[in-house]
Design an enzyme around this catalytic site. Structure first.
Site, mmCIF file in Angstrom:
data_model
loop_
_atom_site.group_PDB
_atom_site.id
_atom_site.type_symbol
_atom_site.label_atom_id
_atom_site.label_comp_id
_atom_site.label_asym_id
_atom_site.label_seq_id
_atom_site.Cartn_x
_atom_site.Cartn_y
_atom_site.Cartn_z
ATOM 1 N N LYS A 41 0.846 -1.192 0.000
ATOM 2 C CA LYS A 41 0.000 0.000 0.000
ATOM 3 C C LYS A 41 0.879 1.239 0.000
ATOM 4 C CE LYS A 41 -3.965 1.667 2.503
ATOM 5 N NZ LYS A 41 -4.740 1.649 3.728
ATOM 6 N N ARG A 90 -17.791 6.569 11.273
ATOM 7 C CA ARG A 90 -18.241 7.893 10.857
ATOM 8 C C ARG A 90 -19.578 7.812 10.134
ATOM 9 N NH1 ARG A 90 -12.609 8.916 8.135
ATOM 10 N NH2 ARG A 90 -12.906 6.666 8.138
HETATM 11 P P1 ADP Z 1 -7.678 2.148 8.134
HETATM 12 O O1 ADP Z 1 -6.862 2.270 6.875
HETATM 13 O O2 ADP Z 1 -7.356 0.917 8.925
HETATM 14 O O3 ADP Z 1 -9.160 2.369 7.965
HETATM 15 P P2 ADP Z 1 -7.570 4.828 9.307
HETATM 16 O O4 ADP Z 1 -6.377 5.507 9.882
HETATM 17 O O5 ADP Z 1 -8.187 5.431 8.109
HETATM 18 O O6 ADP Z 1 -7.106 3.330 9.055
HETATM 19 O O7 ADP Z 1 -8.699 4.705 10.416
HETATM 20 C C1 ADP Z 1 -8.505 3.985 11.614
HETATM 21 C C2 ADP Z 1 -9.820 3.916 12.381
HETATM 22 O O8 ADP Z 1 -10.186 5.223 12.831
HETATM 23 C C3 ADP Z 1 -10.998 3.419 11.543
HETATM 24 O O9 ADP Z 1 -11.843 2.633 12.362
HETATM 25 C C4 ADP Z 1 -11.705 4.692 11.135
HETATM 26 O O10 ADP Z 1 -13.085 4.479 10.897
HETATM 27 C C5 ADP Z 1 -11.491 5.536 12.383
HETATM 28 N N1 ADP Z 1 -11.567 6.970 12.073
HETATM 29 C C6 ADP Z 1 -10.866 7.657 11.151
HETATM 30 N N2 ADP Z 1 -11.220 8.964 11.142
HETATM 31 C C7 ADP Z 1 -12.176 9.103 12.096
HETATM 32 C C8 ADP Z 1 -12.983 10.207 12.565
HETATM 33 N N3 ADP Z 1 -12.898 11.422 12.022
HETATM 34 N N4 ADP Z 1 -13.861 9.971 13.560
HETATM 35 C C9 ADP Z 1 -13.984 8.727 14.072
HETATM 36 N N5 ADP Z 1 -13.286 7.648 13.673
HETATM 37 C C10 ADP Z 1 -12.394 7.823 12.691
#
Ligand code: ADP
Length: 154
Positions: A41, A90
Protein backbone atom coordinates in the site's frame (compact mmCIF):
# COMPACT_ATOMS: atom_id res chain seq x y z
CA UNK A 1 -5.42 -5.08 33.26
CA UNK A 2 -7.60 -4.34 30.23
CA UNK A 3 -5.40 -3.61 27.23
CA UNK A 4 -6.86 -2.70 23.82
CA UNK A 5 -5.33 -2.12 20.38
CA UNK A 6 -6.36 0.80 18.17
CA UNK A 7 -5.18 -0.25 14.70
CA UNK A 8 -5.18 1.90 11.58
CA UNK A 9 -3.19 3.59 8.84
CA UNK A 10 -2.96 6.95 10.65
CA UNK A 11 -1.61 8.48 7.44
CA UNK A 12 -1.52 10.96 9.16
CA UNK A 13 -3.25 10.92 12.55
CA UNK A 14 -6.18 13.39 12.69
CA UNK A 15 -8.25 15.03 15.42
CA UNK A 16 -10.92 12.43 14.57
CA UNK A 17 -8.53 9.62 15.53
CA UNK A 18 -7.48 11.51 18.67
CA UNK A 19 -11.09 11.95 19.74
CA UNK A 20 -11.70 8.18 19.50
CA UNK A 21 -8.42 7.54 21.34
CA UNK A 22 -9.26 9.95 24.19
CA UNK A 23 -12.61 8.32 24.71
CA UNK A 24 -11.25 4.76 24.49
CA UNK A 25 -8.48 5.64 26.97
CA UNK A 26 -11.19 6.24 29.57
CA UNK A 27 -12.59 2.75 29.08
CA UNK A 28 -9.39 0.67 28.90
CA UNK A 29 -6.35 0.63 31.21
CA UNK A 30 -3.93 0.72 28.30
CA UNK A 31 -4.24 1.36 24.57
CA UNK A 32 -1.64 0.51 21.96
CA UNK A 33 -2.10 2.58 18.80
CA UNK A 34 -0.95 0.20 16.09
CA UNK A 35 0.25 1.74 12.85
CA UNK A 36 -0.32 -0.53 9.86
CA UNK A 37 2.71 -1.28 7.71
CA UNK A 38 1.71 -2.74 4.38
CA UNK A 39 4.46 -2.89 1.74
CA UNK A 40 1.79 -3.19 -1.00
CA UNK A 41 0.00 0.00 0.00
CA UNK A 42 1.20 3.49 -0.80
CA UNK A 43 1.23 5.80 2.23
CA UNK A 44 1.83 9.56 2.45
CA UNK A 45 4.16 9.10 5.43
CA UNK A 46 6.67 6.40 6.42
CA UNK A 47 5.77 4.12 9.37
CA UNK A 48 8.43 5.91 11.47
CA UNK A 49 6.91 9.33 10.75
CA UNK A 50 3.37 8.09 11.42
CA UNK A 51 4.49 6.62 14.76
CA UNK A 52 6.40 9.80 15.70
CA UNK A 53 3.42 12.05 14.91
CA UNK A 54 1.17 9.91 17.15
CA UNK A 55 3.76 9.75 19.94
CA UNK A 56 4.08 13.54 19.98
CA UNK A 57 0.31 14.05 19.87
CA UNK A 58 -0.29 11.61 22.75
CA UNK A 59 2.72 12.40 24.95
CA UNK A 60 0.45 13.53 27.82
CA UNK A 61 -1.71 10.41 27.69
CA UNK A 62 -0.05 8.11 30.17
CA UNK A 63 -1.94 4.95 29.18
CA UNK A 64 -1.30 5.22 25.43
CA UNK A 65 1.58 3.49 23.61
CA UNK A 66 2.41 3.43 19.91
CA UNK A 67 3.80 0.60 17.80
CA UNK A 68 3.81 -0.57 14.19
CA UNK A 69 3.18 -3.97 12.67
CA UNK A 70 2.90 -5.55 9.24
CA UNK A 71 0.80 -8.63 10.04
CA UNK A 72 -2.75 -9.35 11.10
CA UNK A 73 -3.91 -7.09 13.92
CA UNK A 74 -5.66 -9.93 15.74
CA UNK A 75 -2.35 -11.81 15.91
CA UNK A 76 -0.63 -8.75 17.33
CA UNK A 77 -3.44 -8.40 19.88
CA UNK A 78 -3.14 -12.03 20.94
CA UNK A 79 0.65 -11.74 21.32
CA UNK A 80 0.24 -8.60 23.45
CA UNK A 81 -2.49 -9.98 25.69
CA UNK A 82 -5.18 -7.61 24.39
CA UNK A 83 -8.72 -8.87 23.85
CA UNK A 84 -10.23 -5.80 22.18
CA UNK A 85 -9.63 -3.84 18.99
CA UNK A 86 -10.91 -0.27 18.86
CA UNK A 87 -12.30 1.29 15.69
CA UNK A 88 -14.24 4.44 14.89
CA UNK A 89 -17.43 4.79 12.88
CA UNK A 90 -18.24 7.89 10.86
CA UNK A 91 -20.85 7.02 8.25
CA UNK A 92 -22.82 4.06 6.95
CA UNK A 93 -19.99 3.38 4.51
CA UNK A 94 -17.63 2.88 7.49
CA UNK A 95 -20.13 0.42 8.96
CA UNK A 96 -20.04 -1.88 5.93
CA UNK A 97 -16.25 -1.94 5.83
CA UNK A 98 -15.92 -2.40 9.59
CA UNK A 99 -18.55 -5.13 9.68
CA UNK A 100 -16.63 -7.08 7.04
CA UNK A 101 -13.38 -6.53 8.93
CA UNK A 102 -14.96 -7.66 12.21
CA UNK A 103 -16.23 -10.84 10.54
CA UNK A 104 -12.81 -11.60 9.05
CA UNK A 105 -11.16 -11.00 12.43
CA UNK A 106 -13.67 -13.28 14.10
CA UNK A 107 -12.81 -15.99 11.56
CA UNK A 108 -9.12 -15.69 12.45
CA UNK A 109 -9.56 -15.50 16.22
CA UNK A 110 -12.95 -15.30 17.88
CA UNK A 111 -11.46 -14.53 21.29
CA UNK A 112 -10.64 -10.99 20.09
CA UNK A 113 -13.60 -8.60 20.01
CA UNK A 114 -14.03 -5.22 18.36
CA UNK A 115 -15.27 -2.12 20.16
CA UNK A 116 -16.66 0.82 18.16
CA UNK A 117 -16.91 4.47 19.04
CA UNK A 118 -19.17 6.77 17.04
CA UNK A 119 -17.42 9.82 15.63
CA UNK A 120 -18.48 13.04 17.32
CA UNK A 121 -20.60 15.26 15.07
CA UNK A 122 -17.94 17.86 14.35
CA UNK A 123 -15.36 15.16 13.47
CA UNK A 124 -17.40 12.96 11.12
CA UNK A 125 -15.98 14.58 7.98
CA UNK A 126 -12.32 14.26 9.00
CA UNK A 127 -10.28 11.59 7.24
CA UNK A 128 -6.53 11.32 6.59
CA UNK A 129 -7.07 11.25 2.82
CA UNK A 130 -9.42 14.27 3.00
CA UNK A 131 -6.85 16.19 5.02
CA UNK A 132 -4.13 15.43 2.46
CA UNK A 133 -6.43 16.56 -0.37
CA UNK A 134 -7.03 19.88 1.42
CA UNK A 135 -3.29 20.27 2.00
CA UNK A 136 -2.56 19.68 -1.70
CA UNK A 137 -5.02 22.48 -2.46
CA UNK A 138 -3.44 24.91 -0.04
CA UNK A 139 -6.15 24.82 2.68
CA UNK A 140 -5.13 25.39 6.32
CA UNK A 141 -5.79 22.10 8.19
CA UNK A 142 -4.64 23.22 11.65
CA UNK A 143 -8.12 22.61 13.10
CA UNK A 144 -8.19 19.05 11.75
CA UNK A 145 -4.84 17.53 12.77
CA UNK A 146 -2.48 17.87 15.76
CA UNK A 147 0.55 20.17 15.76
CA UNK A 148 2.91 17.18 15.27
CA UNK A 149 1.34 16.69 11.81
CA UNK A 150 1.29 20.39 10.89
CA UNK A 151 5.02 20.49 11.65
CA UNK A 152 5.74 17.74 9.12
CA UNK A 153 3.41 19.13 6.47
CA UNK A 154 5.41 22.34 6.34
P1 ADP B 1 -7.68 2.15 8.13
O1 ADP B 1 -6.86 2.27 6.87
O2 ADP B 1 -7.36 0.92 8.92
O3 ADP B 1 -9.16 2.37 7.97
P2 ADP B 1 -7.57 4.83 9.31
O4 ADP B 1 -6.38 5.51 9.88
O5 ADP B 1 -8.19 5.43 8.11
O6 ADP B 1 -7.11 3.33 9.06
O7 ADP B 1 -8.70 4.71 10.42
C1 ADP B 1 -8.50 3.99 11.61
C2 ADP B 1 -9.82 3.92 12.38
O8 ADP B 1 -10.19 5.22 12.83
C3 ADP B 1 -11.00 3.42 11.54
O9 ADP B 1 -11.84 2.63 12.36
C4 ADP B 1 -11.71 4.69 11.13
O10 ADP B 1 -13.08 4.48 10.90
C5 ADP B 1 -11.49 5.54 12.38
N1 ADP B 1 -11.57 6.97 12.07
C6 ADP B 1 -10.87 7.66 11.15
N2 ADP B 1 -11.22 8.96 11.14
C7 ADP B 1 -12.18 9.10 12.10
C8 ADP B 1 -12.98 10.21 12.57
N3 ADP B 1 -12.90 11.42 12.02
N4 ADP B 1 -13.86 9.97 13.56
C9 ADP B 1 -13.98 8.73 14.07
N5 ADP B 1 -13.29 7.65 13.67
C10 ADP B 1 -12.39 7.82 12.69
Amino acid sequence: MKRAIYPGSFDPITNGHLDILNRAAQVFDEIIVLVAVNPNKKFNFSPEDRVAMIQEATKDMKNVKVDFYDGLTVKYAKAHDAKHLIRGLRAVTDFEYEFQLASANEYVDESIDMVFFMAHGDKTFISSSGVMELVRNGVDVSKLVPESVIKRLK
